[in-house]
Design a protein around this motif. Structure first.
Motif, PDB file in Angstrom:
ATOM      1  N   LEU A  21       0.743  -1.277   0.242  1.00 34.69           N
ATOM      2  CA  LEU A  21       0.028  -0.056   0.012  1.00 34.69           C
ATOM      3  C   LEU A  21       0.842   1.196   0.065  1.00 34.69           C
ATOM      4  N   LYS A  22       2.215   1.149   0.724  1.00 40.62           N
ATOM      5  CA  LYS A  22       2.847   2.242   0.591  1.00 40.62           C
ATOM      6  C   LYS A  22       3.425   2.395  -0.919  1.00 40.62           C
ATOM      7  N   SER A  23       3.728   1.311  -1.708  1.00 41.58           N
ATOM      8  CA  SER A  23       4.258   1.560  -3.016  1.00 41.58           C
ATOM      9  C   SER A  23       3.125   2.111  -3.573  1.00 41.58           C
ATOM     10  N   LEU A  24       1.967   2.056  -3.189  1.00 44.63           N
ATOM     11  CA  LEU A  24       0.762   2.765  -4.267  1.00 44.63           C
ATOM     12  C   LEU A  24       0.598   4.123  -3.601  1.00 44.63           C
ATOM     13  N   GLY A  25       1.006   4.613  -2.575  1.00 43.79           N
ATOM     14  CA  GLY A  25       1.132   6.222  -2.304  1.00 43.79           C
ATOM     15  C   GLY A  25       0.485   6.242  -1.008  1.00 43.79           C
ATOM     16  N   PHE A  26      -0.143   5.335  -0.357  1.00 45.60           N
ATOM     17  CA  PHE A  26      -0.622   5.353   0.777  1.00 45.60           C
ATOM     18  C   PHE A  26       0.228   5.826   2.321  1.00 45.60           C
ATOM     19  N   THR A  27       0.122   6.640   2.950  1.00 49.98           N
ATOM     20  CA  THR A  27       1.144   7.093   3.957  1.00 49.98           C
ATOM     21  C   THR A  27       0.548   6.953   5.380  1.00 49.98           C
ATOM     22  N   SER A  28      -0.737   6.683   5.482  1.00 46.72           N
ATOM     23  CA  SER A  28      -1.485   6.538   6.614  1.00 46.72           C
ATOM     24  C   SER A  28      -2.181   5.350   6.815  1.00 46.72           C
ATOM     25  N   PHE A  29      -2.179   4.669   7.930  1.00 50.26           N
ATOM     26  CA  PHE A  29      -2.923   3.497   7.995  1.00 50.26           C
ATOM     27  C   PHE A  29      -3.537   3.254   9.275  1.00 50.26           C
ATOM     28  N   THR A  30      -4.702   2.695   9.460  1.00 51.25           N
ATOM     29  CA  THR A  30      -5.396   2.409  10.434  1.00 51.25           C
ATOM     30  C   THR A  30      -5.591   0.778  10.347  1.00 51.25           C
ATOM     31  N   ILE A  31      -4.844   0.251  11.634  1.00 52.45           N
ATOM     32  CA  ILE A  31      -5.082  -1.446  11.532  1.00 52.45           C
ATOM     33  C   ILE A  31      -5.862  -1.712  12.573  1.00 52.45           C
ATOM     34  N   ALA A  32      -6.971  -2.549  12.317  1.00 55.78           N
ATOM     35  CA  ALA A  32      -7.875  -2.897  13.147  1.00 55.78           C
ATOM     36  C   ALA A  32      -7.700  -4.532  13.491  1.00 55.78           C
ATOM     37  N   ALA A  33      -7.910  -4.849  14.500  1.00 56.41           N
ATOM     38  CA  ALA A  33      -7.324  -6.362  14.826  1.00 56.41           C
ATOM     39  C   ALA A  33      -7.949  -6.732  16.260  1.00 56.41           C
ATOM     40  N   GLN A  34      -8.389  -8.118  16.475  1.00 53.45           N
ATOM     41  CA  GLN A  34      -8.906  -8.462  17.852  1.00 53.45           C
ATOM     42  C   GLN A  34      -7.811  -8.003  18.798  1.00 53.45           C
ATOM     43  N   ARG A  35      -8.345  -7.884  20.106  1.00 50.88           N
ATOM     44  CA  ARG A  35      -7.572  -7.213  21.355  1.00 50.88           C
ATOM     45  C   ARG A  35      -6.536  -8.014  21.495  1.00 50.88           C
ATOM     46  N   GLU A  36      -6.596  -9.384  21.415  1.00 51.61           N
ATOM     47  CA  GLU A  36      -5.708 -10.119  21.762  1.00 51.61           C
ATOM     48  C   GLU A  36      -4.328 -10.150  20.891  1.00 51.61           C
ATOM     49  N   ILE A  37      -4.456  -9.828  19.805  1.00 53.59           N
ATOM     50  CA  ILE A  37      -3.576  -9.951  18.935  1.00 53.59           C
ATOM     51  C   ILE A  37      -2.641  -8.242  18.296  1.00 53.59           C
ATOM     52  N   LEU A  38      -3.737  -7.376  19.032  1.00 55.32           N
ATOM     53  CA  LEU A  38      -3.372  -5.986  18.636  1.00 55.32           C
ATOM     54  C   LEU A  38      -1.976  -5.505  18.864  1.00 55.32           C
ATOM     55  N   SER A  39      -1.489  -5.839  20.238  1.00 51.77           N
ATOM     56  CA  SER A  39      -0.252  -5.552  20.544  1.00 51.77           C
ATOM     57  C   SER A  39       0.861  -6.325  19.837  1.00 51.77           C
ATOM     58  N   ASP A  40       0.521  -7.513  19.663  1.00 51.34           N
ATOM     59  CA  ASP A  40       1.579  -8.124  18.731  1.00 51.34           C
ATOM     60  C   ASP A  40       1.991  -7.601  17.297  1.00 51.34           C
ATOM     61  N   VAL A  41       0.783  -7.379  16.890  1.00 47.18           N
ATOM     62  CA  VAL A  41       0.710  -6.465  15.560  1.00 47.18           C
ATOM     63  C   VAL A  41       1.650  -5.032  15.592  1.00 47.18           C
ATOM     64  N   LYS A  42       1.405  -4.509  16.729  1.00 42.11           N
ATOM     65  CA  LYS A  42       1.893  -3.243  16.819  1.00 42.11           C
ATOM     66  C   LYS A  42       3.411  -3.243  17.161  1.00 42.11           C
ATOM     67  N   ASN A  43       3.758  -4.287  18.020  1.00 39.08           N
ATOM     68  CA  ASN A  43       5.279  -4.691  18.235  1.00 39.08           C
ATOM     69  C   ASN A  43       5.964  -5.046  17.045  1.00 39.08           C
ATOM     70  N   LEU A  44       5.070  -5.706  16.051  1.00 41.13           N
ATOM     71  CA  LEU A  44       5.980  -6.158  14.830  1.00 41.13           C
ATOM     72  C   LEU A  44       6.310  -5.012  14.122  1.00 41.13           C
ATOM     73  N   LEU A  45       5.459  -3.931  13.850  1.00 39.57           N
ATOM     74  CA  LEU A  45       5.483  -3.157  12.944  1.00 39.57           C
ATOM     75  C   LEU A  45       6.521  -1.789  13.626  1.00 39.57           C
ATOM     76  N   ASP A  46       6.312  -1.685  14.989  1.00 41.08           N
ATOM     77  CA  ASP A  46       7.075  -0.452  15.755  1.00 41.08           C
ATOM     78  C   ASP A  46       8.563  -0.969  15.864  1.00 41.08           C
ATOM     79  N   ASP A  47       8.757  -2.440  15.605  1.00 46.49           N
ATOM     80  CA  ASP A  47      10.013  -2.871  15.756  1.00 46.49           C
ATOM     81  C   ASP A  47      10.916  -2.939  14.541  1.00 46.49           C
ATOM     82  N   ARG A  48      10.088  -2.384  13.301  1.00 42.39           N
ATOM     83  CA  ARG A  48      10.898  -2.377  12.231  1.00 42.39           C
ATOM     84  C   ARG A  48      11.663  -0.857  12.308  1.00 42.39           C
TER      85      ARG A  48
END
Length: 370
Positions: A21-48
């Protein structure tokens, strides 16, 4: 494991979506996920490292603060060219087997499309459930197939097997494969100069197979870089070195000045073909081989490295290597004529369509004196 965290060829699904999506020009994202995995997804992207995008994380079901420009069912992966067409064209719902996978926020026409219709037949299905490991791996490898030449089709099974073998090894990067290809070309050059034409051609063909892996490796991982486009320049460098060393080897081992002159003529024609092809793509934004049905058909058999190397292998095996250079020169010349004529035709048609040809005629017409 949640689908967003599943890795394919070393890259998690969530990272793939951010990248494409970044390659298509999008620069803002809202990621919606189940509460039990939301922190894992956040940690995954924030660790990059800094992704140069704005990311907000909300529990699944919570209303968005603003309407999203594009909503994505991220448990599915979509073939990149189909995704690009959906974003750029007038569709508002992207469907896979009747399920909404992509949706634009503002509906005007209500136009929906099955995503398979936006992809080339060889890349279908253009959407796959990312929780199905076998189907997703197969789809990613299939989507990574770029070449349509007959030699690309012949090489694809071995290339794909190597991509699957190497894809999970993060130390094997596309750029390192590119460097390895260019390093391996040096012994092939020496073999040609020494007159060992058949071993040199076989090694060169194997190098050509490896050369198909770097781009595929980048595409199956879903993270393409601008720096990686320099691969094409390095490809041209080693290819021209192989051609020149073959001609030099022929000249040094019995075929004298004629082989050297023929080799120079071949290099000139091959460079012309490359320039016409690249200039057309720069001018129109589309590769010539995909522009019209005839161009797609001719791209199956046009002159290119692996085709020329097949000539060298075949004629060297029967003891007539000079005939390989003659065949390569003839094939390159035919390709040059067809590409130039087709490019000229398409560009003149574009000039006429855009009114440029009419302006040119007006500027060239004699002025009337008052």
């Amino acid at each position: 494991m949640p689908v967003a965290l599943v890795e394919y060829f070393g890259v998690p699904v969530a990272v793939r979506w951010v990248s494409v999506l970044k390659s298509l020009g999008f620069t803002s994202f809202t990621i919606a996920a189940q509460r039990e995995i939301l922190s894992d997804v956040k940690n995954l992207l924030d660790d990059r490292i800094d992704l140069k995008v704005n990311v907000e994380y909300i529990p699944l079901g919570q209303a968005l603060a603003v309407d999203a420009e594009l909503s994505v069912e991220a448990d599915f992966l979509v073939e990149p060219s189909a995704l690009r067409r959906f974003v750029e064209e007038g569709y508002e719902l992207g469907l896979h087997a009747g399920k909404i996978v992509l949706e634009k926020s503002v509906r005007r026409t209500g136009r929906s499309v099955e995503l398979d219709e936006l992809a080339e037949p060889r890349h279908r299905p253009a959407c796959v459930y990312a929780g199905d490991i076998k189907a997703t791996e197969s789809a990613l490898v299939r989507w990574a197939q770029k070449g349509i030449h007959i030699t690309s089709i012949l090489n694809a099974p071995l290339e794909n097997a190597l991509v699957k073998l190497l894809g999970d090894h993060k130390a094997v990067t596309p750029n390192r494969v590119t460097l390895a290809v260019n390093m391996l070309s040096l012994p092939a050059v020496l073999l040609f100069i020494k007159g060992w034409f058949l071993p040199a051609a076989l090694l060169s063909y194997f190098i050509g197979i490896l050369d198909g892996i770097d781009g595929k490796l980048a595409r199956v991982r879903g993270v393409l870089t601008r720096f990686g486009h320099l691969e094409h320049s390095l490809d041209a460098l080693y290819e021209q070195a192989l051609y020149a060393s073959f001609a030099l080897g022929l000249a040094l081992h019995g075929y004298d000045l004629f082989a050297a002159a023929l080799g120079m003529a071949f290099l000139v024609v091959d460079c012309f073909v490359r320039h016409v092809y690249n200039q057309f793509a720069l001018t129109t934004g589309r590769p010539l081989k995909h522009y019209a049905p005839f161009d797609r058909a001719f791209a199956l058999v046009d002159g290119r490295r692996n085709m020329y190397l097949i000539y060298v292998i075949a004629f060297s095996a029967v003891g007539y290597p000079l005939l390989a250079l003659l065949a390569a020169f003839a094939h390159a010349s035919l390709t040059a004529v067809v590409y130039f004529l087709r490019a000229a035709q398409h560009l003149r048609e574009l000039d006429a369509k855009e009114g440029i040809a009419q302006l040119l005629r007006l500027s060239a017409s004699p002025r009337r004196r008052r």
